[in-house]
Scaffold this motif. Structure first.
Motif, PDB file in Angstrom:
ATOM      1  N   GLN A   1      44.314  45.620  40.836  1.00  0.00           N
ATOM      2  CA  GLN A   1      44.800  46.419  39.700  1.00  0.00           C
ATOM      3  C   GLN A   1      45.057  45.552  38.469  1.00  0.00           C
ATOM      4  N   SER A   2      45.433  44.304  38.677  1.00  0.00           N
ATOM      5  CA  SER A   2      45.772  43.444  37.532  1.00  0.00           C
ATOM      6  C   SER A   2      44.519  42.860  36.869  1.00  0.00           C
TER       7      SER A   2
ATOM      8  N   SER B   1      42.943  44.336  33.370  1.00  0.00           N
ATOM      9  CA  SER B   1      43.761  44.061  32.182  1.00  0.00           C
ATOM     10  C   SER B   1      43.560  42.620  31.720  1.00  0.00           C
TER      11      SER B   1
ATOM     12  N   THR C   1      40.089  41.860  30.084  1.00  0.00           N
ATOM     13  CA  THR C   1      39.973  42.282  28.687  1.00  0.00           C
ATOM     14  C   THR C   1      40.230  41.110  27.746  1.00  0.00           C
TER      15      THR C   1
END
Lengths: 263, 259
Positions: free
Chosen positions: A74-75, A78, A81
């Motif tokens: 999930q991390s 982010s 990016t």
């Protein structure tokens, strides 16, 4: 005179609430009084540590490992990016060691161990096994409650550290699948940002969590009544109340540790 | 001996239990309303009465599990409600309490159930001495072959016997039996009655037997006390009490024989 005319100091609900709080404080006070008085029942404490550890270990291994994988997965987007996937080990280590490991362990132990203690002592109460100890000149509080609370207070921090390690392993598996990061490199990066305060706070938190799970389970079980219904209620309340208190403690301890970090 | 209501205070100085004016209530419910009773050395007294009349409350007060509201409860020369900590424990070691549902420790096998009170109270005993004591009491209740079984593997009657054995291992002077034959078939009930008499003979105990089983009271007790509505209506030998014309006592006996 019927019960309907019974007088209450404030109201029925509030009176019962304050009586409950008073009884809980008395129970905790008695624990501290008994815990530092001989005999210490070391063998029973070790037995209980073994029981608690054994009960929770498979679930903690699985949950910790999955937490590590999922949190990393999930991390990743982010951080991608910003082209900062190399920060993943640090981010994951901080999250796991500061918060997740102790919290996940406490929640699992609340469900698995808290309910088991509540049900076991509740069942012993309603089948008069606790009374049987008392009439045999054995202090049931000392033998049943003190040993179990000490065992959870000792075992939960150990399980939390283990959970943290397994979660980091899960995270490593995920990172290794994407980038060919070595095991040593992952842990070096991970522990770069971890301070003594992080580990200390995590262990302290787990000690509080362990104590809470033990004392709540014992309190509910030891004071169970109304037969088998009471046993079920004791187990259920042990889980719900200990989980609630774990979250409250988490918030308080995180706040205190942040103040310490600031100064 | 003819006794009238609860005025069965025999002027003997060998009472191991002496109860005077005992009151106990739970909230608005008055359970015991000023009862008097003596238990003399070596005798068995059965307390008969309907369910909910406070029979079990009475013996729980005798071991300090419940506190009386008023009255004096003297056991082996000591006022139970005034004892605390080690003094109360020392007295409890002299009293054996057989629970209605046996109250065996589920997590321990028969051997450990019996060893437990010994290990906890007499730390200096060797393993050999403990093993000997365990085998001796198991032999006394006729269940030596069940030594390694868990309570869940035992029948109701066997559990009662093991429960009695667990109290006997501490060599008590007084035995308190709470409904020893409840939930048992007639044959097993007879065996338990025989065991109660055997315990009295072999261990020279004085006993209070709480029951609503008339056969148990008749076979095991030297005296019976009828507890109804929180007071002893009659105390005396079984024949005396059975012969009484008191309506409530007669209806209690009649109901028991019919059922």
């Amino acid at each position: 005179m019927g019960t309907g005319s019974k007088k209450f100091l404030l109201s029925k609900g509030l009176d019962n609430y304050f009586i409950g709080v008073y009884n809980a404080y008395k129970f905790i006070g008695r624990f501290f009084k008994e815990a530092f008085k001989s005999p210490f029942h070391f063998r029973e404490i070790i037995n209980q540590c073994f029981e608690i550890g054994l009960k929770a270990l498979p679930l903690i291994t699985l949950t910790g490992f999955i937490t590590g994988i999922v949190f990393t997965k999930q991390s990743r987007p982010s951080l991608e990016t910003f082209g900062a996937t190399s920060w993943l080990p640090s981010l994951i280590s901080i999250a796991i060691l500061r918060a997740l490991a102790s919290l996940v362990t406490a929640l699992i132990c609340s469900g698995k161990v808290g309910s088991s203690i509540g049900a076991e002592l509740g069942s012993m109460r309603v089948t008069e096994q606790i009374d049987a100890m008392e009439v045999s000149a054995i202090n049931p509080f000392k033998f049943l409650v003190t040993t179990r609370v000490l065992a959870t207070t000792i075992t939960v921090p150990i399980l939390a550290l283990y959970c943290g390690f397994v979660a980091l392993l899960g995270s490593f598996v995920n990172i290794n699948a994407h980038e060919a990061t070595s095991f040593i490199s992952f842990f070096e990066h991970g522990f770069d940002t971890i301070t003594f305060l992080d580990i200390f706070t995590s262990v302290t938190k787990s000690i509080f969590f362990g104590f809470t799970i033990g004392i709540v389970g014992c309190y509910k079980g030891y004071n169970a009544s109304s037969g088998t219904v009471g046993v079920g209620r004791a187990a259920n309340q042990a889980v719900v109340l200990s989980m609630f208190l774990v979250f409250i403690e988490e918030v308080v301890i995180v706040q205190v540790s942040n103040w310490i970090r600031l100064y | 001996m003819q006794s009238d209501n609860h005025n069965d205070i025999i002027d003997r100085d060998d009472a191991v239990i002496s109860i005077r004016g005992l009151y106990k209530s739970f909230g608005a419910l008055d359970v015991l309303k000023g009862i008097d009773l003596d238990l003399h050395k070596g005798e068995n007294v059965a307390v008969l009465g309907r369910s909910g009349t406070g029979k079990s409350v009475l013996i729980k007060i005798l071991v300090g599990l419940l506190m009386p509201d008023a009255g004096k409860v003297n056991v082996l020369g000591q006022e139970v409600d005034k004892l605390k900590g080690k003094e109360l424990d020392a007295l409890r070691l002299k009293i054996g309490f057989s629970f209605q549902n046996s109250a065996l420790y589920d997590s321990m096998d028969v051997r450990r159930n019996l060893e437990f009170p010994l290990r906890m109270n007499f730390k200096s005993l060797t393993k050999k001495e403990i093993d000997k004591a365990v085998e001796e009491v198991l032999d006394a209740v006729g269940l030596l072959d069940k030594i390694n079984q868990l309570p869940s593997d035992l029948s109701g009657g066997q559990k009662k016997r093991i429960g009695i054995a667990r109290t006997l291992i501490l060599k008590p002077e007084i035995m308190l039996y709470d409904e020893p034959t409840s939930g048992l078939d007639p044959i097993t009930s007879v065996e338990i009655n025989d065991l109660i008499n055997d315990v009295q003979r072999r261990y020279h105990t004085s006993s209070i037997i709480i029951t609503h089983d008339l056969t148990c009271a008749k076979v095991t007790a030297n005296r019976v006390a009828i507890l109804l509505d929180g007071a002893f209506l009659k105390v005396g030998t079984f024949a005396d009490v059975f012969a009484t014309k008191e309506e409530r006592i007669q209806s209690f006996f009649n109901y028991n024989f019919i059922t």
